[in-house]
Write a protein that holds these residues in place. Structure first.
Motif, PDB file in Angstrom:
ATOM      1  N   HIS A  38      -6.511   2.636  10.695  1.00  0.00           N
ATOM      2  CA  HIS A  38      -7.526   1.985   9.850  1.00  0.00           C
ATOM      3  C   HIS A  38      -6.950   0.824   9.044  1.00  0.00           C
ATOM      4  N   ILE A  39      -5.866   1.057   8.335  1.00  0.00           N
ATOM      5  CA  ILE A  39      -5.311   0.023   7.448  1.00  0.00           C
ATOM      6  C   ILE A  39      -4.891  -1.214   8.246  1.00  0.00           C
ATOM      7  N   THR A  82      -1.759  -1.250  -4.082  1.00  0.00           N
ATOM      8  CA  THR A  82      -3.095  -0.660  -3.930  1.00  0.00           C
ATOM      9  C   THR A  82      -3.274   0.503  -4.895  1.00  0.00           C
ATOM     10  N   ASP A 141       0.859  -1.181   0.000  1.00  0.00           N
ATOM     11  CA  ASP A 141       0.000   0.000   0.000  1.00  0.00           C
ATOM     12  C   ASP A 141       0.895   1.231   0.000  1.00  0.00           C
ATOM     13  N   ASN A 164      -8.731  -7.146   1.465  1.00  0.00           N
ATOM     14  CA  ASN A 164      -9.442  -8.295   2.033  1.00  0.00           C
ATOM     15  C   ASN A 164      -9.997  -9.227   0.964  1.00  0.00           C
ATOM     16  N   SER A 210     -11.076   2.890   3.149  1.00  0.00           N
ATOM     17  CA  SER A 210     -12.031   1.776   3.112  1.00  0.00           C
ATOM     18  C   SER A 210     -11.962   1.047   1.768  1.00  0.00           C
ATOM     19  N   GLU A 232      -8.517  -2.758   9.973  1.00  0.00           N
ATOM     20  CA  GLU A 232      -9.524  -3.304   9.070  1.00  0.00           C
ATOM     21  C   GLU A 232      -8.989  -4.375   8.123  1.00  0.00           C
ATOM     22  N   THR A 233      -7.695  -4.528   8.053  1.00  0.00           N
ATOM     23  CA  THR A 233      -7.102  -5.549   7.191  1.00  0.00           C
ATOM     24  C   THR A 233      -7.100  -6.876   7.929  1.00  0.00           C
ATOM     25  N   ARG A 259      -9.238   0.756  -0.030  1.00  0.00           N
ATOM     26  CA  ARG A 259      -7.981  -0.011   0.016  1.00  0.00           C
ATOM     27  C   ARG A 259      -8.133  -1.282   0.838  1.00  0.00           C
ATOM     28  N   THR A 260      -8.750  -1.165   2.013  1.00  0.00           N
ATOM     29  CA  THR A 260      -8.885  -2.357   2.856  1.00  0.00           C
ATOM     30  C   THR A 260      -9.847  -3.364   2.232  1.00  0.00           C
ATOM     31  N   ALA A 317      -0.517  -7.276   8.929  1.00  0.00           N
ATOM     32  CA  ALA A 317      -0.256  -5.969   8.315  1.00  0.00           C
ATOM     33  C   ALA A 317       0.658  -5.127   9.175  1.00  0.00           C
ATOM     34  N   SER A 366       2.153  -1.247   4.384  1.00  0.00           N
ATOM     35  CA  SER A 366       1.699   0.103   4.042  1.00  0.00           C
ATOM     36  C   SER A 366       2.882   1.054   4.215  1.00  0.00           C
TER      37      SER A 366
END
Length: 193
Positions: free
Chosen positions: A147-148, A73, A30, A90, A83, A151-152, A85-86, A156, A99
């Motif tokens: 977030h990354i 990404t 990412d 996924n 969102s 939510e991944t 990207r994740t 990560a 990232s």
């Protein structure tokens, strides 16, 4: 005649199954920020450009040196939300997610320098962070609710490659030699993982 048919069937089966593709293994890189979101900026240098150049170098080096397929990404200066990207990550269910970012501080020139690694709260992510830290000689590894990372679903890490407003870090991250060395170190981590 029956023996020839069996031999032909055996050879066909062997050839067919030897070319049946195995499940591909992915690593997602990412490249942080993009589009209108430049991230941190110092003069003509921006976080979004540095992270993208290094991401592309990782992908290029991996073509010949890694058993993983590297997915970016973004591979242009295009915006995408966290969102988006994740969700993309996924869907792929990669082996790991890296990232890439660049750090900054409020001072014009900071004495702070070096790589910082942030992880989600999982043992696999911590193990990955440790391997990356060994190659990049990171100054810290910390858990962060980003977030990354949150939510991944795959292991990560988010990596701040250096400080854009530290002369030594900036010169290294923006040079062809420095970017190539950073990318090579990531590929070495992938091959050891």
């Amino acid at each position: 005649m029956k023996g020839i048919k069996l031999l032909a069937l055996f050879l066909f089966s062997t050839a067919f199954f030897s070319f049946t593709p195995l499940k591909k293994k992915y690593i997602v890189i990412d490249a942080g920020h993009g589009g209108n979101d430049s991230g941190v900026v110092y003069g003509e240098f921006s976080e979004k450009d540095i992270s993208l150049k290094i991401a592309k170098k990782i992908q290029k080096i991996s073509e010949n040196q890694s058993r993983y397929e590297i997915i970016l990404t973004r591979n242009t200066d295009s915006p995408s939300s966290l969102s988006e990207r994740t969700a993309q990550i996924n869907r792929l269910s990669p082996e790991m997610v890296i990232s890439l970012h660049v750090n900054g501080s409020p001072q014009e020139e900071t004495p702070n320098q070096g790589t910082e690694i942030f992880v989600q709260n999982s043992e696999q992510s911590k193990k990955l962070a440790g391997k990356i830290s060994g190659k990049l000689n990171a100054r810290t590894i910390e858990g962060r609710n980003l977030h990354i990372l949150r939510e991944t679903q795959s292991p990560a890490v988010l990596i701040e490659l250096g400080f854009i407003n530290n002369t030594r870090d900036r010169e290294y991250m923006t040079s062809e030699k420095g970017q190539q060395e950073i990318a090579q170190k990531f590929v070495e981590v992938f091959n050891e993982y």
